[in-house]
Design an enzyme around this catalytic site. Structure first.
Site, PDB file in Angstrom:
ATOM      1  N   PRO A 137      39.644  -1.213  20.321  1.00  0.00           N
ATOM      2  CA  PRO A 137      38.227  -0.843  20.421  1.00  0.00           C
ATOM      3  C   PRO A 137      37.754   0.305  19.523  1.00  0.00           C
ATOM      4  O   PRO A 137      37.399   1.385  19.989  1.00  0.00           O
ATOM      5  CB  PRO A 137      38.088  -0.470  21.897  1.00  0.00           C
ATOM      6  CG  PRO A 137      39.434   0.040  22.277  1.00  0.00           C
ATOM      7  CD  PRO A 137      40.405  -0.794  21.493  1.00  0.00           C
ATOM      8  N   CYS A 138      37.688   0.046  18.234  1.00  0.00           N
ATOM      9  CA  CYS A 138      37.201   1.046  17.291  1.00  0.00           C
ATOM     10  C   CYS A 138      35.716   1.349  17.499  1.00  0.00           C
ATOM     11  O   CYS A 138      35.238   2.404  17.069  1.00  0.00           O
ATOM     12  CB  CYS A 138      37.484   0.616  15.857  1.00  0.00           C
ATOM     13  SG  CYS A 138      36.859  -1.013  15.427  1.00  0.00           S
TER      14      CYS A 138
END
Length: 167
Positions: A137-138
């Site tokens: 989850p950047c």
């Protein structure tokens, strides 16, 4: 050897899913500006020559989990992953996976978590090189001032993902 790919249509745009050797290696926005760099890095680290459009059970499962995520029914992905990058990049990507659903952190905090307080720019570059968007989850990384920073899917998509996780 090759990477099997299939297209996934998310509510925010087209995503390319890819698997290699029974593990997911790609979940990337199809119109990402550095798509070629991501694909070349995958080829290099996985020692493959090409991408072949073909479905398999893992890609189907990944699409099903993405569907559940976008319907707010899934908060944690359970997929076998292969992270293709340098040791530093993999360290950043593994740390991204520890950021809980619905939470955000800054590049500075992420650098501090990996014990490299002065590597904020390198952390940001590793974040941008993430080939497994959403799953790693950047999008949960924001600026130290609390403002949105760049995202491969675009600012509006990043905001929509954060809003989805806050609901």
């Amino acid at each position: 050897m090759h990477i099997s790919t299939q297209t996934y249509l998310s509510p925010y745009g087209e995503i390319t899913l890819g698997s290699f050797d029974t593990r997911l290696c790609l979940c990337n926005w199809s119109d990402k500006k550095n798509k070629t760099a991501v694909e070349n890095r995958l080829k290099k680290y996985l020692e493959v020559n090409n991408f072949i459009q073909s479905s398999n059970a893992l890609l189907t499962t990944a699409a099903e989990q993405l569907d559940a995520y976008f319907k707010s029914k899934l908060t944690h992905f359970d997929l076998p992953l292969i992270l293709a990058g340098s040791d530093f990049q993999k360290q950043v990507w593994r740390t991204l996976q520890t950021i809980p659903y619905g939470h955000t952190t800054s590049y500075l905090e992420l650098a501090q978590r990996i014990g490299k307080d002065n590597a904020v720019r390198a952390v940001a570059n590793a974040n941008a090189a993430n080939a497994l968007s959403i799953i790693v989850p950047c999008h949960r990384i924001i600026g130290s001032d609390g403002k949105l920073t760049g995202y491969a899917g675009g600012f509006s998509t990043k905001q929509a993902l954060l809003d989805l996780e806050q609901s």
